[in-house]
Design an enzyme around this catalytic site. Structure first.
Site, PDB file in Angstrom:
ATOM      1  N   LYS A 122     127.754   4.029 135.282  1.00 41.26           N
ATOM      2  CA  LYS A 122     126.736   4.724 136.083  1.00 41.26           C
ATOM      3  C   LYS A 122     126.191   5.964 135.399  1.00 41.26           C
ATOM      4  O   LYS A 122     125.052   6.350 135.646  1.00 41.26           O
ATOM      5  CB  LYS A 122     127.297   5.081 137.466  1.00 41.26           C
ATOM      6  CG  LYS A 122     127.506   3.853 138.345  1.00 41.26           C
ATOM      7  CD  LYS A 122     127.635   4.201 139.806  1.00 41.26           C
ATOM      8  CE  LYS A 122     127.629   2.933 140.641  1.00 41.26           C
ATOM      9  NZ  LYS A 122     127.693   3.167 142.074  1.00 41.26           N
ATOM     10  N   LYS A 206     126.081  -7.181 137.526  1.00 46.78           N
ATOM     11  CA  LYS A 206     126.299  -7.428 138.960  1.00 46.78           C
ATOM     12  C   LYS A 206     125.033  -7.113 139.751  1.00 46.78           C
ATOM     13  O   LYS A 206     124.233  -6.263 139.354  1.00 46.78           O
ATOM     14  CB  LYS A 206     127.507  -6.644 139.468  1.00 46.78           C
ATOM     15  CG  LYS A 206     127.276  -5.204 139.774  1.00 46.78           C
ATOM     16  CD  LYS A 206     128.403  -4.623 140.654  1.00 46.78           C
ATOM     17  CE  LYS A 206     127.992  -3.210 141.049  1.00 46.78           C
ATOM     18  NZ  LYS A 206     128.553  -2.718 142.268  1.00 46.78           N
ATOM     19  N   LYS A 209     122.219  -2.302 144.097  1.00 44.51           N
ATOM     20  CA  LYS A 209     121.119  -1.616 144.783  1.00 44.51           C
ATOM     21  C   LYS A 209     120.255  -0.857 143.793  1.00 44.51           C
ATOM     22  O   LYS A 209     119.068  -0.671 144.008  1.00 44.51           O
ATOM     23  CB  LYS A 209     121.658  -0.555 145.747  1.00 44.51           C
ATOM     24  CG  LYS A 209     122.537  -1.028 146.823  1.00 44.51           C
ATOM     25  CD  LYS A 209     122.834   0.190 147.725  1.00 44.51           C
ATOM     26  CE  LYS A 209     124.090  -0.019 148.519  1.00 44.51           C
ATOM     27  NZ  LYS A 209     125.234   0.722 147.984  1.00 44.51           N
TER      28      LYS A 209
HETATM   29  N1  AQP Z   1     127.332  -7.611 143.314  1.00 43.68           N
HETATM   30  C1  AQP Z   1     128.330  -7.452 144.178  1.00 43.68           C
HETATM   31  N2  AQP Z   1     129.131  -8.507 144.478  1.00 43.68           N
HETATM   32  C2  AQP Z   1     130.129  -8.350 145.373  1.00 43.68           C
HETATM   33  N3  AQP Z   1     130.406  -7.186 146.008  1.00 43.68           N
HETATM   34  C3  AQP Z   1     129.623  -6.129 145.737  1.00 43.68           C
HETATM   35  N4  AQP Z   1     129.610  -4.865 146.187  1.00 43.68           N
HETATM   36  C4  AQP Z   1     128.604  -4.180 145.596  1.00 43.68           C
HETATM   37  N5  AQP Z   1     127.950  -4.982 144.747  1.00 43.68           N
HETATM   38  C5  AQP Z   1     128.556  -6.200 144.811  1.00 43.68           C
HETATM   39  C6  AQP Z   1     130.540  -4.338 147.158  1.00 43.68           C
HETATM   40  O1  AQP Z   1     129.806  -3.720 148.207  1.00 43.68           O
HETATM   41  C7  AQP Z   1     130.580  -2.637 148.707  1.00 43.68           C
HETATM   42  C8  AQP Z   1     129.732  -1.434 148.847  1.00 43.68           C
HETATM   43  O2  AQP Z   1     129.277  -0.995 147.611  1.00 43.68           O
HETATM   44  P1  AQP Z   1     128.671   0.462 147.501  1.00 43.68           P
HETATM   45  O3  AQP Z   1     127.322   0.492 148.001  1.00 43.68           O
HETATM   46  O4  AQP Z   1     129.556   1.452 148.121  1.00 43.68           O
HETATM   47  O5  AQP Z   1     128.726   0.756 145.978  1.00 43.68           O
HETATM   48  P2  AQP Z   1     128.468  -0.135 144.764  1.00 43.68           P
HETATM   49  O6  AQP Z   1     129.630  -1.000 144.496  1.00 43.68           O
HETATM   50  O7  AQP Z   1     128.125   0.805 143.686  1.00 43.68           O
HETATM   51  O8  AQP Z   1     127.232  -1.049 145.205  1.00 43.68           O
HETATM   52  P3  AQP Z   1     125.890  -1.290 144.454  1.00 43.68           P
HETATM   53  O9  AQP Z   1     125.076  -2.205 145.249  1.00 43.68           O
HETATM   54  O10 AQP Z   1     126.128  -1.669 143.043  1.00 43.68           O
HETATM   55  O11 AQP Z   1     125.185   0.108 144.537  1.00 43.68           O
HETATM   56  P4  AQP Z   1     124.672   1.032 143.404  1.00 43.68           P
HETATM   57  O12 AQP Z   1     123.644   0.259 142.675  1.00 43.68           O
HETATM   58  O13 AQP Z   1     124.131   2.190 144.183  1.00 43.68           O
HETATM   59  O14 AQP Z   1     125.821   1.380 142.548  1.00 43.68           O
HETATM   60  C9  AQP Z   1     131.770  -2.444 147.782  1.00 43.68           C
HETATM   61  O15 AQP Z   1     132.900  -3.035 148.386  1.00 43.68           O
HETATM   62  C10 AQP Z   1     131.389  -3.209 146.572  1.00 43.68           C
HETATM   63  O16 AQP Z   1     132.517  -3.727 145.899  1.00 43.68           O
END
Ligand code: AQP
Length: 346
Positions: A122, A206, A209
């Site tokens: 990140k 992956k 968002k």
């Molecule tokens: N691609 C994914 N596949 C399965 N699980 C996922 N999670 C996120 N992406 C995937 C799970 O969603 C939960 C919440 O995630 P978060 O929003 O707290 O943070 P993150 O993991 O950083 O999610 P993003 O979508 O990737 O957000 P950004 O882009 O802002 O970093 C967690 O349980 C995560 O495992």
């Protein structure tokens, strides 16, 4: 049992998890997290928060943040979380998370945090420009979990390393303050279909968002047409689907679409291949689009309905925050005592 092996934790079983209000929720969040929350609430006492303290580790527009929190709460409710069963609340409304995080910052070691791959991903090439909060994010995550003495944490595969860190912090706290079994060593519940949903544009990244390409993900608020269009445009290859999963090993985009299909139908990828082996993506993609629209369409519709009544969402969040504070405060009081902070008569 040796001195190194603490007796098993005998406190109650609790589930804790959360999602950041940092952008549009997508299929990965839904399958990797939300669906599991809704299932677990029927089995174990469940706390699900909206991780707004985590969200501000990257810039969030102040005028929009509260609505982003409501949107995550709406997604929880639309995915089946029931506020009568699960405690649903905004993280920032329970001050004990941040207070415990400070104590745990003093327990965690720099070397442990230096190993966290998510910070490296990140912060990118300019880590000196990342916020200090982004670096200590996993310690706050440990506090989120341990303040409720949660034993199970449903998360996607990407969070496994942070959960290991939480266990290390819990163990060191228990050891340093002579309180064996004070904090449980929580388990990550990562298994199950959809634990790692990949980008529709790149099968090695992956679904996220923060991916600048909206075509890389299926958002929960996408309409049926957008879902169909994104699946139509999803990167694939020209070969037909094979009979076995291991033949997809070097076809990450194809593997991802089969995995998504399987997760949406609660089947195994192998079962999906039995149905589609020999068929090309021209045949597979429309079926996947129909399935995704059938599963996600109603969730998006329900989110839109809920977001039309923000006062009702606020009532759910306020009631949840009160319950969460009541559950968190005794742990914080015990922590303060163990650490030796001043208190009347102490
Ligand atoms: N691609 C994914 N596949 C399965 N699980 C996922 N999670 C996120 N992406 C995937 C799970 O969603 C939960 C919440 O995630 P978060 O929003 O707290 O943070 P993150 O993991 O950083 O999610 P993003 O979508 O990737 O957000 P950004 O882009 O802002 O970093 C967690 O349980 C995560 O495992």
């Amino acid at each position: 049992m040796t001195d190194q092996t603490p007796a098993p934790y005998t406190g109650s079983q609790r589930v804790l998890s959360g999602v950041q209000p940092s952008g549009a929720l997508h299929l990965g969040n839904y399958l990797g997290a939300l669906v599991k929350f809704a299932r677990l609430q029927h089995e174990i006492e469940t706390f699900i928060f909206v991780a707004d303290l985590h969200a501000i580790t990257a810039w969030q527009e102040p005028a929009k943040l509260a609505d982003q929190v409501r949107e995550i709460a709406a997604a929880y409710l639309a995915s089946g979380l029931d506020p009568a069963k699960a405690t649903i609340f905004p993280q920032s409304a329970v001050g004990a998370h941040a207070e415990l995080a400070w104590v745990l910052n003093c327990v965690a070691r720099l070397g442990w945090l230096d190993r966290m791959t998510q910070f490296k991903e990140k912060s990118g090439q300019h880590k000196e420009r990342a916020s200090v909060g982004l670096y200590t994010y996993p310690v706050l995550q440990a506090a989120d979990i341990l303040i409720y003495k949660a034993t199970q944490v449903p998360v996607g595969e990407d969070q496994r390393q942070h959960l290991e860190l939480t266990r290390d912090i819990a163990q060191k706290f228990n050891h340093d303050f002579g309180a064996e079994n004070f904090f449980p060593l929580p388990e990550a519940l990562t298994q199950g279909p959809g634990a790692r949903v990949m980008s529709l544009r790149d099968g090695s990244a992956k679904m996220s968002k923060s991916d600048p390409s909206d075509n890389s993900r299926l958002n929960l608020l996408d309409g049926v047409d957008a879902i169909a269009q994104k699946i139509r445009k999803a990167k694939t290859d020209a070969a037909p689907l094979p009979e076995t999963i291991h033949e997809l090993a070097d076809r990450p985009e194809a593997l991802n679409l089969v995995g998504i299909y399987a997760a949406l139908e609660d089947r195994t990828p192998a079962e999906v291949l039995v149905e589609f082996a020999g068929q090309g993506f021209g045949a597979f993609k429309p079926k996947l689009a129909d399935l995704a629209a059938a599963r996600l369409g109603p969730v998006g519709d329900e989110m839109r309905r809920l977001l039309g009544d923000p006062a009702e969402i606020d009532r759910v969040l306020a009631a949840g925050a009160e319950r969460a504070r009541a559950a968190a405060e005794p742990t914080l009081a015990e922590v303060k005592q163990l650490v030796g902070f001043w208190g009347p008569g102490r």
